[in-house]
Motif scaffolding. Structure first.
Motif, PDB file in Angstrom:
ATOM      1  N   MET A 196     -11.666  56.523  61.920  1.00  0.00           N
ATOM      2  CA  MET A 196     -11.308  55.837  63.152  1.00  0.00           C
ATOM      3  C   MET A 196     -12.392  54.824  63.539  1.00  0.00           C
ATOM      4  SD  MET A 196     -10.317  57.534  66.815  1.00  0.00           S
ATOM      5  CE  MET A 196     -11.940  58.273  66.981  1.00  0.00           C
ATOM      6  N   LEU A 197     -13.651  55.275  63.548  1.00  0.00           N
ATOM      7  CA  LEU A 197     -14.749  54.367  63.914  1.00  0.00           C
ATOM      8  C   LEU A 197     -14.943  53.255  62.898  1.00  0.00           C
ATOM      9  CD1 LEU A 197     -17.597  56.661  65.292  1.00  0.00           C
ATOM     10  CD2 LEU A 197     -16.164  55.057  66.549  1.00  0.00           C
ATOM     11  N   SER A 198     -14.981  53.604  61.632  1.00  0.00           N
ATOM     12  CA  SER A 198     -15.241  52.574  60.619  1.00  0.00           C
ATOM     13  C   SER A 198     -14.089  51.577  60.558  1.00  0.00           C
ATOM     14  CB  SER A 198     -15.519  53.192  59.256  1.00  0.00           C
ATOM     15  OG  SER A 198     -14.389  53.862  58.758  1.00  0.00           O
ATOM     16  N   GLY A 199     -12.872  52.049  60.762  1.00  0.00           N
ATOM     17  CA  GLY A 199     -11.733  51.128  60.790  1.00  0.00           C
ATOM     18  C   GLY A 199     -11.850  50.129  61.928  1.00  0.00           C
ATOM     19  N   ARG A 200     -12.243  50.634  63.105  1.00  0.00           N
ATOM     20  CA  ARG A 200     -12.404  49.740  64.259  1.00  0.00           C
ATOM     21  C   ARG A 200     -13.531  48.745  64.017  1.00  0.00           C
ATOM     22  NH1 ARG A 200     -11.654  46.079  66.838  1.00  0.00           N
ATOM     23  NH2 ARG A 200     -12.098  45.854  69.050  1.00  0.00           N
ATOM     24  N   ARG A 207     -19.374  49.272  73.136  1.00  0.00           N
ATOM     25  CA  ARG A 207     -18.388  49.436  74.207  1.00  0.00           C
ATOM     26  C   ARG A 207     -17.337  50.493  73.911  1.00  0.00           C
ATOM     27  NH1 ARG A 207     -15.220  45.390  74.254  1.00  0.00           N
ATOM     28  NH2 ARG A 207     -16.127  44.110  72.637  1.00  0.00           N
ATOM     29  N   GLU A 208     -17.013  50.727  72.621  1.00  0.00           N
ATOM     30  CA  GLU A 208     -15.837  51.530  72.302  1.00  0.00           C
ATOM     31  C   GLU A 208     -16.083  52.842  71.562  1.00  0.00           C
ATOM     32  OE1 GLU A 208     -12.803  49.175  70.382  1.00  0.00           O
ATOM     33  OE2 GLU A 208     -13.183  47.459  71.692  1.00  0.00           O
ATOM     34  N   ALA A 209     -17.210  53.005  70.894  1.00  0.00           N
ATOM     35  CA  ALA A 209     -17.404  54.174  70.028  1.00  0.00           C
ATOM     36  C   ALA A 209     -17.299  55.496  70.792  1.00  0.00           C
ATOM     37  CB  ALA A 209     -18.740  54.082  69.296  1.00  0.00           C
ATOM     38  N   VAL A 210     -17.979  55.597  71.910  1.00  0.00           N
ATOM     39  CA  VAL A 210     -17.957  56.857  72.660  1.00  0.00           C
ATOM     40  C   VAL A 210     -16.543  57.171  73.134  1.00  0.00           C
ATOM     41  CG1 VAL A 210     -18.784  58.033  74.741  1.00  0.00           C
ATOM     42  CG2 VAL A 210     -20.390  56.758  73.314  1.00  0.00           C
ATOM     43  N   ALA A 211     -15.834  56.167  73.651  1.00  0.00           N
ATOM     44  CA  ALA A 211     -14.465  56.388  74.129  1.00  0.00           C
ATOM     45  C   ALA A 211     -13.535  56.797  72.984  1.00  0.00           C
ATOM     46  CB  ALA A 211     -13.940  55.138  74.818  1.00  0.00           C
ATOM     47  N   LEU A 212     -13.696  56.193  71.816  1.00  0.00           N
ATOM     48  CA  LEU A 212     -12.872  56.568  70.666  1.00  0.00           C
ATOM     49  C   LEU A 212     -13.113  58.022  70.272  1.00  0.00           C
ATOM     50  CD1 LEU A 212     -13.171  53.371  68.437  1.00  0.00           C
ATOM     51  CD2 LEU A 212     -11.083  54.233  69.520  1.00  0.00           C
ATOM     52  N   LEU A 213     -14.386  58.428  70.218  1.00  0.00           N
ATOM     53  CA  LEU A 213     -14.697  59.815  69.865  1.00  0.00           C
ATOM     54  C   LEU A 213     -14.227  60.783  70.941  1.00  0.00           C
ATOM     55  CD1 LEU A 213     -18.224  59.448  68.233  1.00  0.00           C
ATOM     56  CD2 LEU A 213     -15.993  59.660  67.108  1.00  0.00           C
ATOM     57  N   ASP A 214     -14.370  60.393  72.209  1.00  0.00           N
ATOM     58  CA  ASP A 214     -13.880  61.246  73.296  1.00  0.00           C
ATOM     59  C   ASP A 214     -12.366  61.421  73.210  1.00  0.00           C
ATOM     60  OD1 ASP A 214     -16.443  61.569  74.261  1.00  0.00           O
ATOM     61  OD2 ASP A 214     -16.191  60.199  75.964  1.00  0.00           O
ATOM     62  N   SER A 215     -11.667  60.361  72.860  1.00  0.00           N
ATOM     63  CA  SER A 215     -10.211  60.420  72.728  1.00  0.00           C
ATOM     64  C   SER A 215      -9.806  61.388  71.612  1.00  0.00           C
ATOM     65  CB  SER A 215      -9.662  59.020  72.448  1.00  0.00           C
ATOM     66  OG  SER A 215      -8.287  59.066  72.192  1.00  0.00           O
ATOM     67  N   ARG A 233     -15.763  68.581  71.641  1.00  0.00           N
ATOM     68  CA  ARG A 233     -16.660  67.456  71.908  1.00  0.00           C
ATOM     69  C   ARG A 233     -17.119  66.927  70.555  1.00  0.00           C
ATOM     70  NH1 ARG A 233     -22.538  68.623  72.524  1.00  0.00           N
ATOM     71  NH2 ARG A 233     -22.101  68.550  70.321  1.00  0.00           N
ATOM     72  N   ILE A 234     -17.034  65.607  70.371  1.00  0.00           N
ATOM     73  CA  ILE A 234     -17.446  64.967  69.116  1.00  0.00           C
ATOM     74  C   ILE A 234     -18.488  63.915  69.455  1.00  0.00           C
ATOM     75  CG2 ILE A 234     -16.721  63.613  67.106  1.00  0.00           C
ATOM     76  CD1 ILE A 234     -13.839  64.602  67.671  1.00  0.00           C
ATOM     77  N   ARG A 235     -19.624  63.994  68.764  1.00  0.00           N
ATOM     78  CA  ARG A 235     -20.641  62.970  68.959  1.00  0.00           C
ATOM     79  C   ARG A 235     -21.465  62.809  67.705  1.00  0.00           C
ATOM     80  NH1 ARG A 235     -25.154  63.053  72.227  1.00  0.00           N
ATOM     81  NH2 ARG A 235     -26.710  64.303  71.208  1.00  0.00           N
ATOM     82  N   ARG A 236     -22.249  61.746  67.690  1.00  0.00           N
ATOM     83  CA  ARG A 236     -23.188  61.491  66.604  1.00  0.00           C
ATOM     84  C   ARG A 236     -24.580  61.458  67.204  1.00  0.00           C
ATOM     85  NH1 ARG A 236     -21.405  55.826  65.278  1.00  0.00           N
ATOM     86  NH2 ARG A 236     -21.231  55.930  67.519  1.00  0.00           N
TER      87      ARG A 236
END
Length: 189
Positions: A41-45, A64-72, A80-83
């Motif tokens: 998802m992240l690498s595609g974006r 702007r978007e990585a945290v929201a994408l992982l939260d979604s 909870r997903i994080r790096r």
């Protein structure tokens, strides 16, 4: 007699030995399924952002978007997903105590000669949750466009975007194959 029947479930709950044993294989399978989905998802974006405006634009999109994408994705998966890393880019990526311990252990293994691509995911159970940690590697040359060496791998415009978005950035200077950090997943037991 009715009073005794009411108390019986409470008594049985009080007599349990605590949480059930962890099904480590199931936890490893769950984490091992979610991490590739999160990465894709992240690498595609980010690949789309690079196509739209180059690596500097991808830095902006990521911030702007990585945290929201992982939260979604985390809401969908019930976790909870994080790096995180020992060399963070953003303050919100600072490792917690256990994440820092896992990172130190993985880095110690690499220092002893274990290739980063042979590092194994791990699972830790707490009374109320399960944590899954998966190594993140600099696995593709495109990773170096934002995490490589300034001046050679990272273009000046990208470096300027990183400096503007992340003034305390510590996430550059990596080489292909390096351990970049960990995925940290946590869900309720």
């Amino acid at each position: 007699m009715r009073h005794d029947l009411f108390l019986l479930p409470m008594f049985l709950l009080a007599c349990t030995d605590g949480p059930q044993p962890l099904d480590e294989a199931a936890a490893l399978e769950r984490g091992g399924r979610v991490v590739p989905a999160a990465f894709a998802m992240l690498s595609g974006r980010l690949q789309h952002a690079v196509q739209e405006g180059g690596p500097a634009h991808a830095v902006d999109v990521c911030s702007r978007e990585a945290v929201a994408l992982l939260d979604s994705l985390g809401r969908v998966e019930g976790m909870r997903i994080r790096r995180t890393s020992d060399r963070i880019r953003a303050p919100h990526d600072e490792p917690d105590v256990r994440e820092a311990m896992v990172l130190r252990d993985l880095l110690a293994q690499v220092a002893k000669g274990v290739p980063a691509d042979e590092l194994e995911p791990r699972v830790v159970a707490d009374a109320d949750s399960v944590s899954y940690y998966h190594p993140i590697l600099i696995s593709m040359p495109t990773c170096l466009r934002c995490h490589g060496k300034p001046g050679s791998d990272i273009a000046q415009a990208t470096l300027a975007a990183i400096s503007a978005r992340y003034p305390l950035d510590g996430a550059t200077g990596y080489e292909l194959g390096d351990l970049r950090g960990i995925w940290s997943l946590r869900w309720k037991r």
